[in-house]
Write a protein that holds these residues in place. Structure first.
Motif, PDB file in Angstrom:
ATOM      1  N   ILE A   1       0.835  -1.209   0.000  1.00 31.00           N
ATOM      2  CA  ILE A   1       0.000   0.000   0.000  1.00 31.00           C
ATOM      3  C   ILE A   1       0.865   1.253   0.000  1.00 31.00           C
ATOM      4  O   ILE A   1       0.603   2.213  -0.737  1.00 31.00           O
ATOM      5  CB  ILE A   1      -0.951  -0.013   1.220  1.00 31.00           C
ATOM      6  CG1 ILE A   1      -1.962  -1.156   1.086  1.00 31.00           C
ATOM      7  CG2 ILE A   1      -1.660   1.332   1.364  1.00 31.00           C
ATOM      8  CD1 ILE A   1      -2.816  -1.380   2.312  1.00 31.00           C
ATOM      9  N   VAL A   2       1.926   1.239   0.820  1.00 27.48           N
ATOM     10  CA  VAL A   2       2.833   2.392   0.882  1.00 27.48           C
ATOM     11  C   VAL A   2       3.514   2.605  -0.464  1.00 27.48           C
ATOM     12  O   VAL A   2       3.696   3.746  -0.908  1.00 27.48           O
ATOM     13  CB  VAL A   2       3.873   2.210   2.007  1.00 27.48           C
ATOM     14  CG1 VAL A   2       4.993   3.248   1.897  1.00 27.48           C
ATOM     15  CG2 VAL A   2       3.206   2.302   3.370  1.00 27.48           C
ATOM     16  N   GLU A   3       3.892   1.525  -1.146  1.00 27.41           N
ATOM     17  CA  GLU A   3       4.505   1.664  -2.472  1.00 27.41           C
ATOM     18  C   GLU A   3       3.547   2.327  -3.449  1.00 27.41           C
ATOM     19  O   GLU A   3       3.939   3.224  -4.204  1.00 27.41           O
ATOM     20  CB  GLU A   3       4.927   0.282  -2.990  1.00 27.41           C
ATOM     21  CG  GLU A   3       6.115  -0.302  -2.251  1.00 27.41           C
ATOM     22  CD  GLU A   3       6.460  -1.698  -2.726  1.00 27.41           C
ATOM     23  OE1 GLU A   3       7.436  -2.267  -2.221  1.00 27.41           O
ATOM     24  OE2 GLU A   3       5.756  -2.220  -3.624  1.00 27.41           O
ATOM     25  N   TRP A   4       2.302   1.892  -3.430  1.00 27.30           N
ATOM     26  CA  TRP A   4       1.318   2.502  -4.322  1.00 27.30           C
ATOM     27  C   TRP A   4       1.124   3.968  -3.965  1.00 27.30           C
ATOM     28  O   TRP A   4       1.056   4.833  -4.854  1.00 27.30           O
ATOM     29  CB  TRP A   4      -0.009   1.757  -4.217  1.00 27.30           C
ATOM     30  CG  TRP A   4      -1.037   2.309  -5.166  1.00 27.30           C
ATOM     31  CD1 TRP A   4      -1.234   1.946  -6.460  1.00 27.30           C
ATOM     32  CD2 TRP A   4      -1.974   3.370  -4.893  1.00 27.30           C
ATOM     33  NE1 TRP A   4      -2.246   2.700  -7.022  1.00 27.30           N
ATOM     34  CE2 TRP A   4      -2.720   3.575  -6.080  1.00 27.30           C
ATOM     35  CE3 TRP A   4      -2.259   4.139  -3.774  1.00 27.30           C
ATOM     36  CZ2 TRP A   4      -3.722   4.530  -6.162  1.00 27.30           C
ATOM     37  CZ3 TRP A   4      -3.265   5.095  -3.866  1.00 27.30           C
ATOM     38  CH2 TRP A   4      -3.977   5.286  -5.029  1.00 27.30           C
ATOM     39  N   MET A   5       1.048   4.273  -2.665  1.00 28.45           N
ATOM     40  CA  MET A   5       0.872   5.651  -2.218  1.00 28.45           C
ATOM     41  C   MET A   5       2.072   6.512  -2.612  1.00 28.45           C
ATOM     42  O   MET A   5       1.920   7.698  -2.938  1.00 28.45           O
ATOM     43  CB  MET A   5       0.658   5.700  -0.708  1.00 28.45           C
ATOM     44  CG  MET A   5      -0.670   5.127  -0.247  1.00 28.45           C
ATOM     45  SD  MET A   5      -0.804   5.075   1.555  1.00 28.45           S
ATOM     46  CE  MET A   5      -0.663   6.822   1.974  1.00 28.45           C
ATOM     47  N   THR A   6       3.276   5.917  -2.573  1.00 27.29           N
ATOM     48  CA  THR A   6       4.477   6.653  -2.971  1.00 27.29           C
ATOM     49  C   THR A   6       4.402   7.057  -4.428  1.00 27.29           C
ATOM     50  O   THR A   6       4.681   8.214  -4.790  1.00 27.29           O
ATOM     51  CB  THR A   6       5.730   5.792  -2.730  1.00 27.29           C
ATOM     52  OG1 THR A   6       5.838   5.490  -1.337  1.00 27.29           O
ATOM     53  CG2 THR A   6       6.987   6.517  -3.194  1.00 27.29           C
ATOM     54  N   TRP A   7       4.016   6.118  -5.274  1.00 27.30           N
ATOM     55  CA  TRP A   7       3.858   6.426  -6.702  1.00 27.30           C
ATOM     56  C   TRP A   7       2.826   7.536  -6.895  1.00 27.30           C
ATOM     57  O   TRP A   7       3.060   8.507  -7.635  1.00 27.30           O
ATOM     58  CB  TRP A   7       3.428   5.168  -7.461  1.00 27.30           C
ATOM     59  CG  TRP A   7       3.092   5.435  -8.891  1.00 27.30           C
ATOM     60  CD1 TRP A   7       3.950   5.505  -9.946  1.00 27.30           C
ATOM     61  CD2 TRP A   7       1.788   5.717  -9.413  1.00 27.30           C
ATOM     62  NE1 TRP A   7       3.270   5.802 -11.103  1.00 27.30           N
ATOM     63  CE2 TRP A   7       1.938   5.937 -10.813  1.00 27.30           C
ATOM     64  CE3 TRP A   7       0.508   5.786  -8.860  1.00 27.30           C
ATOM     65  CZ2 TRP A   7       0.856   6.225 -11.637  1.00 27.30           C
ATOM     66  CZ3 TRP A   7      -0.570   6.086  -9.672  1.00 27.30           C
ATOM     67  CH2 TRP A   7      -0.384   6.301 -11.037  1.00 27.30           C
ATOM     68  N   ALA A   8       1.676   7.420  -6.203  1.00 28.20           N
ATOM     69  CA  ALA A   8       0.620   8.419  -6.342  1.00 28.20           C
ATOM     70  C   ALA A   8       1.073   9.776  -5.809  1.00 28.20           C
ATOM     71  O   ALA A   8       0.796  10.823  -6.421  1.00 28.20           O
ATOM     72  CB  ALA A   8      -0.639   7.950  -5.614  1.00 28.20           C
ATOM     73  N   PHE A   9       1.775   9.766  -4.683  1.00 31.10           N
ATOM     74  CA  PHE A   9       2.230  11.008  -4.062  1.00 31.10           C
ATOM     75  C   PHE A   9       3.227  11.735  -4.969  1.00 31.10           C
ATOM     76  O   PHE A   9       3.144  12.949  -5.157  1.00 31.10           O
ATOM     77  CB  PHE A   9       2.868  10.708  -2.708  1.00 31.10           C
ATOM     78  CG  PHE A   9       3.395  11.913  -1.989  1.00 31.10           C
ATOM     79  CD1 PHE A   9       2.543  12.755  -1.298  1.00 31.10           C
ATOM     80  CD2 PHE A   9       4.750  12.214  -2.009  1.00 31.10           C
ATOM     81  CE1 PHE A   9       3.032  13.886  -0.639  1.00 31.10           C
ATOM     82  CE2 PHE A   9       5.249  13.332  -1.355  1.00 31.10           C
ATOM     83  CZ  PHE A   9       4.382  14.170  -0.668  1.00 31.10           C
ATOM     84  N   LEU A  10       4.182  10.995  -5.535  1.00 39.05           N
ATOM     85  CA  LEU A  10       5.174  11.611  -6.416  1.00 39.05           C
ATOM     86  C   LEU A  10       4.526  12.201  -7.661  1.00 39.05           C
ATOM     87  O   LEU A  10       4.904  13.279  -8.127  1.00 39.05           O
ATOM     88  CB  LEU A  10       6.239  10.581  -6.801  1.00 39.05           C
ATOM     89  CG  LEU A  10       7.194  10.162  -5.677  1.00 39.05           C
ATOM     90  CD1 LEU A  10       8.022   8.963  -6.115  1.00 39.05           C
ATOM     91  CD2 LEU A  10       8.107  11.314  -5.287  1.00 39.05           C
ATOM     92  N   SER A  11       3.530  11.487  -8.202  1.00 39.38           N
ATOM     93  CA  SER A  11       2.822  11.998  -9.377  1.00 39.38           C
ATOM     94  C   SER A  11       2.026  13.245  -9.029  1.00 39.38           C
ATOM     95  O   SER A  11       2.017  14.232  -9.776  1.00 39.38           O
ATOM     96  CB  SER A  11       1.881  10.922  -9.938  1.00 39.38           C
ATOM     97  OG  SER A  11       2.597   9.771 -10.319  1.00 39.38           O
ATOM     98  N   TRP A  12       1.372  13.212  -7.868  1.00 34.44           N
ATOM     99  CA  TRP A  12       0.510  14.318  -7.442  1.00 34.44           C
ATOM    100  C   TRP A  12       1.307  15.575  -7.125  1.00 34.44           C
ATOM    101  O   TRP A  12       0.863  16.693  -7.385  1.00 34.44           O
ATOM    102  CB  TRP A  12      -0.297  13.863  -6.233  1.00 34.44           C
ATOM    103  CG  TRP A  12      -1.182  14.908  -5.637  1.00 34.44           C
ATOM    104  CD1 TRP A  12      -2.156  15.634  -6.269  1.00 34.44           C
ATOM    105  CD2 TRP A  12      -1.165  15.365  -4.282  1.00 34.44           C
ATOM    106  NE1 TRP A  12      -2.757  16.512  -5.381  1.00 34.44           N
ATOM    107  CE2 TRP A  12      -2.166  16.366  -4.164  1.00 34.44           C
ATOM    108  CE3 TRP A  12      -0.414  15.010  -3.170  1.00 34.44           C
ATOM    109  CZ2 TRP A  12      -2.413  17.019  -2.964  1.00 34.44           C
ATOM    110  CZ3 TRP A  12      -0.662  15.655  -1.961  1.00 34.44           C
ATOM    111  CH2 TRP A  12      -1.647  16.646  -1.879  1.00 34.44           C
ATOM    112  N   THR A  13       2.499  15.391  -6.570  1.00 34.92           N
ATOM    113  CA  THR A  13       3.291  16.541  -6.116  1.00 34.92           C
ATOM    114  C   THR A  13       4.356  16.991  -7.119  1.00 34.92           C
ATOM    115  O   THR A  13       5.108  17.918  -6.839  1.00 34.92           O
ATOM    116  CB  THR A  13       3.989  16.222  -4.788  1.00 34.92           C
ATOM    117  OG1 THR A  13       4.865  15.083  -4.961  1.00 34.92           O
ATOM    118  CG2 THR A  13       2.975  15.934  -3.692  1.00 34.92           C
ATOM    119  N   ALA A  14       4.437  16.361  -8.284  1.00 39.40           N
ATOM    120  CA  ALA A  14       5.508  16.675  -9.238  1.00 39.40           C
ATOM    121  C   ALA A  14       5.510  18.148  -9.630  1.00 39.40           C
ATOM    122  O   ALA A  14       6.557  18.808  -9.647  1.00 39.40           O
ATOM    123  CB  ALA A  14       5.368  15.795 -10.485  1.00 39.40           C
ATOM    124  N   SER A  15       4.336  18.688  -9.929  1.00 36.74           N
ATOM    125  CA  SER A  15       4.254  20.096 -10.328  1.00 36.74           C
ATOM    126  C   SER A  15       4.623  21.019  -9.172  1.00 36.74           C
ATOM    127  O   SER A  15       5.329  22.015  -9.363  1.00 36.74           O
ATOM    128  CB  SER A  15       2.838  20.409 -10.820  1.00 36.74           C
ATOM    129  OG  SER A  15       2.715  21.774 -11.153  1.00 36.74           O
TER     130      SER A  15
END
Length: 405
Positions: A374-388
């Motif tokens: 779950i943390v791995e999936w959240m990490t991917w989502a977090f990095l995508s969400w915060t990239a900008s």
């Protein structure tokens, strides 16, 4: 009344940056005092973001520092469980950032700053433990345990997370707290490795029992930095942590248990051949503490120490440059007004950074396999969400702020 002389307590990155900024922008004289008997050599290697590199260029340090580090286009975030990338923290935008990041040994950064400071006519005085501070007649005086007394217009506490200035003279009850996470780190010769290290320049491995980072620290990519962050019980004292760190065999066994993985086989070899690993507990300060009192102001970790997120050196540089610009443009204001304006401009960015750093550190805990996924999936989502947003942060420059009162 013009400000001509700053007393700076702490000869590390925050103290050296403050002296460089004040001598450059304000033509102030600075007296810098360090409690250690010589420049600190601890701290492993640090990542300097594009912001930090722009500030170091402005202070005249970057030209001598850059050949000592390894350029980092991005930090690859990798699953320790699978060896697959979870995303990237990207610094590769030269038109917008002017610089990429670099990974450099902390001692190299400090030495380059001290050399630049020496050229500006400022020498750090070592073995100086602060005893008392006294304000009177629009001046402030610092007295040291060896009897030395010096007078100035302001005093800057740049003496780190366990700041004596904060504890003695600003906010005695604001004591650094242990985060529950310890870090072990070391440097090694990458040419000795049998297994190929599959990193471009810098990678973070997120795992079930903590996180590990690998990064080259020189242009040739022959010197490798290894660091692991992991949950650890509080040993209660500095001596207890030193003693635990001295038992290298037990420390390496613990690291091998946490980070050996067929998906990333080179980690186990790196742990095994690293000649010395340094162990230290990660501390932080409670948010929204008091930063100033009278003519005394805290900068860097003394004011806002947070869990490491690769930007602490940059925040210290920002502190110093923002303060120097406020003093440069508003000498007619009172000390209270100057320090208040500094805090008004500085706290929003620091509070946001503290919140994010604390949130990230909560993931560095021992966890089950399902939680890990779950943390791995959240990490991917977090990095995508915060990239900008991260791109905006790396383009941020404290010199662009409106200093008007």
């Amino acid at each position: 009344m013009p400000l001509n002389h700053a007393i700076i307590i702490g000869g590390g990155i925050a103290g050296a940056a403050s002296a460089l900024a004040l001598t450059k922008c304000n033509d102030m004289t600075c007296s810098v005092f360090e409690i250690r008997s010589e420049p600190a050599t601890i701290g492993g290697a640090i990542n300097l973001t594009p912001n930090a590199l722009r500030y170091l260029e402005y202070l005249g340090v970057l030209s001598r520092l850059k050949p000592k580090g390894c350029e980092v286009r991005f930090i690859d975030i990798i699953s320790h469980r699978t060896g697959q990338s979870l995303g990237k923290l990207n610094f590769d935008n030269l038109p917008k950032f002017k610089h990429r990041a670099i990974r450099v040994v902390r001692n190299d950064l400090l030495q380059c700053m001290l050399e630049t400071l020496r050229e500006a006519g400022v020498e750090v005085q070592y073995g100086m433990r602060i005893d008392s501070v006294e304000e009177r007649e629009q001046k402030i005086a610092a007295t040291f345990e060896n009897g030395t007394r010096i007078e100035g217009d302001i005093l800057l506490g740049c003496d780190g997370v366990h700041s004596a200035i904060r504890r003695k003279f600003i906010q005695p009850d604001r004591i650094a707290e242990y985060t529950g996470v310890a870090t072990a780190y070391g440097l090694l010769d990458a040419t000795r490795l049998d297994n190929p290290v599959r990193i471009e320049s810098s990678s973070l491995f997120s795992g079930q029992h903590g996180s590990a980072i690998l990064s080259y620290t020189n242009l040739e990519k022959s010197r490798l930095f290894f660091a692991a962050a992991m949950a650890a019980e509080d040993l209660g004292s500095k001596e207890g942590w030193v003693l635990r760190g001295h038992d290298q065999e037990v420390l390496k066994e613990d690291l091998l248990r946490r980070f050996s993985s067929p998906a990333v086989p080179f980690l186990a070899e790196i742990i095994g051949i690293t000649e010395h690993l340094t162990l230290y507990p990660v501390h932080r300060l409670s948010p929204n503490g008091v930063w100033s009192s009278g003519r005394v102001l805290l900068l860097g970790d003394a004011a806002h120490a947070m869990p490491p997120q690769g930007e602490s050196a940059g925040f210290a540089l920002e502190d110093a440059i923002l303060l120097s610009r406020i003093l440069e443009h508003h000498q007619s204001k009172s000390i209270a007004e100057l320090f208040d304006r500094y805090e008004q401009l500085r706290r929003p960015r620091i509070n946001a950074a503290v919140k994010e750093a604390n949130l990230r550190f909560e993931t560095i805990r021992d966890r089950g396999w399902l939680t890990t996924i779950i943390v791995e999936w959240m990490t991917w989502a977090f990095l995508s969400w915060t990239a900008s947003r991260k791109e905006q942060e790396f383009a941020y420059d404290v010199r662009d702020l409106d200093l008007k009162f």
